[in-house]
Design an enzyme around this catalytic site. Structure first.
Site, short mmCIF file in Angstrom:
data_model
loop_
_atom_site.label_atom_id
_atom_site.label_comp_id
_atom_site.label_asym_id
_atom_site.label_seq_id
_atom_site.Cartn_x
_atom_site.Cartn_y
_atom_site.Cartn_z
N CYS A 1 -2.31 8.64 2.66
CA CYS A 1 -2.01 8.27 1.26
C CYS A 1 -3.21 8.49 0.37
O CYS A 1 -3.09 8.42 -0.85
CB CYS A 1 -1.56 6.83 1.19
SG CYS A 1 -2.81 5.69 1.77
N GLU B 1 0.89 -1.18 0.00
CA GLU B 1 0.00 0.00 0.00
C GLU B 1 0.91 1.21 0.00
O GLU B 1 1.51 1.52 1.03
CB GLU B 1 -0.89 -0.03 1.25
CG GLU B 1 -1.79 -1.23 1.35
CD GLU B 1 -2.86 -1.26 0.26
OE1 GLU B 1 -3.41 -2.34 0.01
OE2 GLU B 1 -3.12 -0.20 -0.33
N1 LIG Z 1 0.86 4.81 1.70
C1 LIG Z 1 0.86 5.36 2.89
O1 LIG Z 1 -0.09 5.28 3.65
C2 LIG Z 1 2.04 6.09 3.34
C3 LIG Z 1 2.82 6.75 2.43
N2 LIG Z 1 3.92 7.44 2.86
C4 LIG Z 1 4.72 8.17 1.90
O2 LIG Z 1 6.11 7.97 2.22
C5 LIG Z 1 6.74 9.22 2.42
C6 LIG Z 1 7.79 9.12 3.45
O3 LIG Z 1 7.19 8.71 4.68
P1 LIG Z 1 7.96 7.69 5.55
O4 LIG Z 1 7.30 7.45 6.84
O5 LIG Z 1 9.39 8.10 5.59
O6 LIG Z 1 7.74 6.36 4.73
P2 LIG Z 1 8.71 5.14 4.65
O7 LIG Z 1 8.22 4.37 3.50
O8 LIG Z 1 10.13 5.55 4.69
O9 LIG Z 1 8.43 4.33 6.04
C7 LIG Z 1 7.32 3.51 6.16
C8 LIG Z 1 7.73 2.30 7.00
O10 LIG Z 1 8.78 1.62 6.31
C9 LIG Z 1 9.90 1.48 7.17
N3 LIG Z 1 11.10 1.45 6.35
C10 LIG Z 1 11.77 2.50 5.83
N4 LIG Z 1 12.84 2.05 5.13
C11 LIG Z 1 12.86 0.68 5.23
C12 LIG Z 1 13.69 -0.37 4.75
N5 LIG Z 1 14.78 -0.12 4.01
N6 LIG Z 1 13.38 -1.66 5.06
C13 LIG Z 1 12.30 -1.92 5.82
N7 LIG Z 1 11.47 -0.98 6.30
C14 LIG Z 1 11.74 0.31 6.01
C15 LIG Z 1 9.80 2.66 8.11
O11 LIG Z 1 10.54 2.42 9.28
C16 LIG Z 1 8.31 2.68 8.37
O12 LIG Z 1 8.01 1.68 9.31
C17 LIG Z 1 5.61 10.14 2.84
O13 LIG Z 1 5.96 11.48 2.58
C18 LIG Z 1 4.48 9.65 1.98
O14 LIG Z 1 4.60 10.23 0.69
C19 LIG Z 1 4.30 7.44 4.17
C20 LIG Z 1 3.51 6.78 5.12
C21 LIG Z 1 2.31 6.10 4.77
O1 LIG Z 2 -1.98 4.89 4.89
C1 LIG Z 2 -2.93 5.65 4.88
O2 LIG Z 2 -2.85 6.84 4.62
C2 LIG Z 2 -4.25 5.02 5.24
O3 LIG Z 2 -4.35 3.81 4.55
C3 LIG Z 2 -5.38 5.91 4.87
S1 LIG Z 2 -6.87 5.32 5.52
O4 LIG Z 2 -6.92 3.84 5.43
O5 LIG Z 2 -6.92 5.74 6.93
O6 LIG Z 2 -7.86 5.97 4.69
#
Ligand SMILES: NC(=O)C1=CN([C@@H]2O[C@H](COP(=O)(O)OP(=O)(O)OC[C@H]3O[C@@H](n4cnc5c(N)ncnc54)[C@H](O)[C@@H]3O)[C@@H](O)[C@H]2O)C=CC1
Ligand SMILES: O=C(O)[C@H](O)CS(=O)(=O)O
Length: 484
Positions: free
Chosen positions: A290, A256
């Site tokens: 997201c 996701e």
């Molecule tokens: N799809 C979603 O819901 C999300 C999207 N994002 C996006 O990611 C951008 C950066 O946010 P971050 O929190 O820094 O996301 P990230 O993708 O760096 O971190 C998310 C998770 O992955 C882990 N992680 C990071 N690098 C890893 C690796 N090499 N191996 C294993 N696990 C790892 C982190 O510790 C955290 O638990 C945000 O600006 C946003 O654009 C962030 C959080 C949620």
């Molecule tokens: O990662 C997120 O931003 C969440 O999946 C959004 S939601 O499920 O709370 O809509």
């Protein structure tokens, strides 16, 4: 700090094989409150060897858990659900302290997180197979669904509870065991959920929470052959890396990832409803979701009216410490998040956009930012091409429907999309044309445990929630019985 009714929910050790563990090295990672930078506590920084041992003990817990009946697993999950709901206030207080979102949102997220446990406690009893008419005489064909086995989850800071239960609940319901690595910014919520899983009688080794360096834990999860499935929520960049690293042991993976959601307002829309929807969709979690609207496209004839209404509603949002009653916008998660927001605003203004609300760091300082609206944004600006992940609403214009759909789809992402229209034919045309896994029509809020959540293109693989979510945690086995 935060005041808890039940102080034993404040856990600062990893939960592995039914025991609360520190890192043998004594290494820790501190956890701080993004609202004021105060230290809330710390969690262990586990080593590669310790995480490997956690995977191995989870694997030993698998046979007994998968042998339990679905009804028995369902009852354990139901007890977990009941405990999460009865401890909602404490869990929300912990979440607001470590993530920053307003208490109302934290409390809502706890209910949302619990709804996945409730939903999959039931779905686990409906993992059906098939019998298929064989083409060979004396043969019978049966299809069964079996738990994948040892699963690992890597979850983000923006939804510290829901992103865990959205993965752990279907995994456990299907008969799998799970290890969770929460984001280092928000591990306390995950550990409180583990405390309640233990109280619910979920056996040792079935649900585990490990904390530490993401690269260290990620390496164990992606490379240890005992781990058969990884589920990740986070950035597309990290998702891509995890997908590559899982190739060595051919693991199943659910991703996701990031989004760049279009939010389209047609001239036949209910504009007041569209403004309410845009506020809810854009500013939930201070824009750190997201599925937030990342580009707001408004048809030319209603652009000025919509922009004025949205700017007014945005300026009315209250910004402050999430633990203060009435606050609607908390701090961003980090200075880096603030800098990305500022970069997007500066780039837009330098290329012809105009500010009509907010635009600067909040007077509260730290990582507080004014809820912002930009008008006259164009598709070539950074804010339209990248996921802002902050409280900035960029307004773009369009003349006709086809242009709006083309602009909306002009991104490598495809998680959520939204549009407001009261024309039924247009609703079906546009819903079918938008390249997204989730489409909100006349609503800005689409998240529900009963619906399949997930993206297309580079927003991910797989679906979470709904009847589809448990499929991510089972394997299909075909039995061919001959000689009958
Ligand atoms: N799809 C979603 O819901 C999300 C999207 N994002 C996006 O990611 C951008 C950066 O946010 P971050 O929190 O820094 O996301 P990230 O993708 O760096 O971190 C998310 C998770 O992955 C882990 N992680 C990071 N690098 C890893 C690796 N090499 N191996 C294993 N696990 C790892 C982190 O510790 C955290 O638990 C945000 O600006 C946003 O654009 C962030 C959080 C949620
Ligand atoms: O990662 C997120 O931003 C969440 O999946 C959004 S939601 O499920 O709370 O809509």
């Amino acid at each position: 700090m935060f005041k808890l009714i039940d102080k034993s929910l404040f856990r600062q050790q990893c939960y592995i094989n039914g025991k609360w563990e520190n890192a043998r090295s004594g290494a820790i990672i501190t956890v701080s409150n993004p609202a004021d930078g105060s230290v809330l506590g710390s969690v262990p920084d586990m080593s590669h060897e310790e995480v490997t041992a956690a995977v191995e003990t989870a694997a030993t817990a698998l046979p007994a858990w998968r042998r339990r009946t679905a009804a028995d697993r369902s009852q354990a999950l139901r007890r977990w659900y009941d405990l999460v709901i009865s401890n909602q206030a404490d869990l929300a207080a912990i979440m607001t302290a470590e993530q920053g979102k307003p208490l109302t949102e934290s409390s809502g997220e706890i209910a949302y997180a619990a709804s996945f446990i409730e939903w999959f406690a039931e779905e686990g009893k409906r993992v059906y197979g098939d019998t298929i008419p064989a083409q060979q005489p004396g043969t019978r064909i049966v299809v069964t669904k079996e738990p994948i086995g040892v699963c690992a989850a890597i979850t983000p800071w923006n939804f510290p509870a829901a992103m865990i239960t959205r993965k752990a609940a279907p995994a456990l319901a299907a008969g799998c065991v799970m290890l969770v690595k929460p984001a280092s910014q928000t591990p306390l919520t995950a550990l409180a959920l583990a405390e309640l899983a233990q109280r619910a009688g979920i056996p040792k080794g079935v649900f585990n929470v490990v904390t530490g360096q993401s690269s260290v834990i990620g390496r164990v999860f992606t490379q240890n052959p005992l781990v058969r499935k990884i589920s990740f929520t986070g950035s597309t960049e990290i998702g891509r890396r995890l997908m590559r690293d899982c190739a060595g042991t051919i693991k199943k993976i659910s991703l996701e990832l990031g989004g760049n959601a279009p939010f389209i307002v047609f001239d036949d829309a209910d504009l007041d409803a569209a403004v309410r929807g845009a506020i809810a969709c854009k500013f939930r979690n201070s824009g750190q979701t997201c599925v937030c609207a990342n580009r707001i496209f408004v048809q030319e004839s209603v652009y000025a009216e919509f922009a004025e209404k949205l700017a007014s509603a945005t300026q009315a949002l209250t910004v402050g410490n999430g633990s203060t009653p009435g606050v609607e916008q908390g701090p961003l998660i980090s200075q880096a998040a603030v800098e990305k927001v500022e970069q997007h605003i500066e780039d837009a203004l330098a290329n012809g956009a105009n500010l009509i609300a907010g635009g600067q760091r909040h007077a509260l300082g730290g990582t507080f930012f004014q809820p912002t609206v930009l008008c006259n944004v164009s598709p070539d600006m950074l804010i339209a091409k990248e996921e802002t992940f902050g409280p900035v609403a960029p307004l773009l214009r369009f003349e006709v429907e086809g242009e709006a759909v083309r602009l909306a789809n002009d991104t490598e992402f495809g998680l959520a999309a939204y549009f407001y229209s009261r024309d039924q034919a247009r609703v079906w045309r546009v819903a079918g044309a938008l390249e997204a896994g989730i489409v909100g029509i006349n609503t800005g809020l689409v998240s529900s445990a009963v619906a399949p959540f997930g993206g297309v293109k580079q927003s991910g693989i797989g679906r979470e929630g709904s009847k589809y979510g448990i499929e991510e945690y089972v394997e299909t086995k075909y039995l061919c019985m001959g000689g009958l």
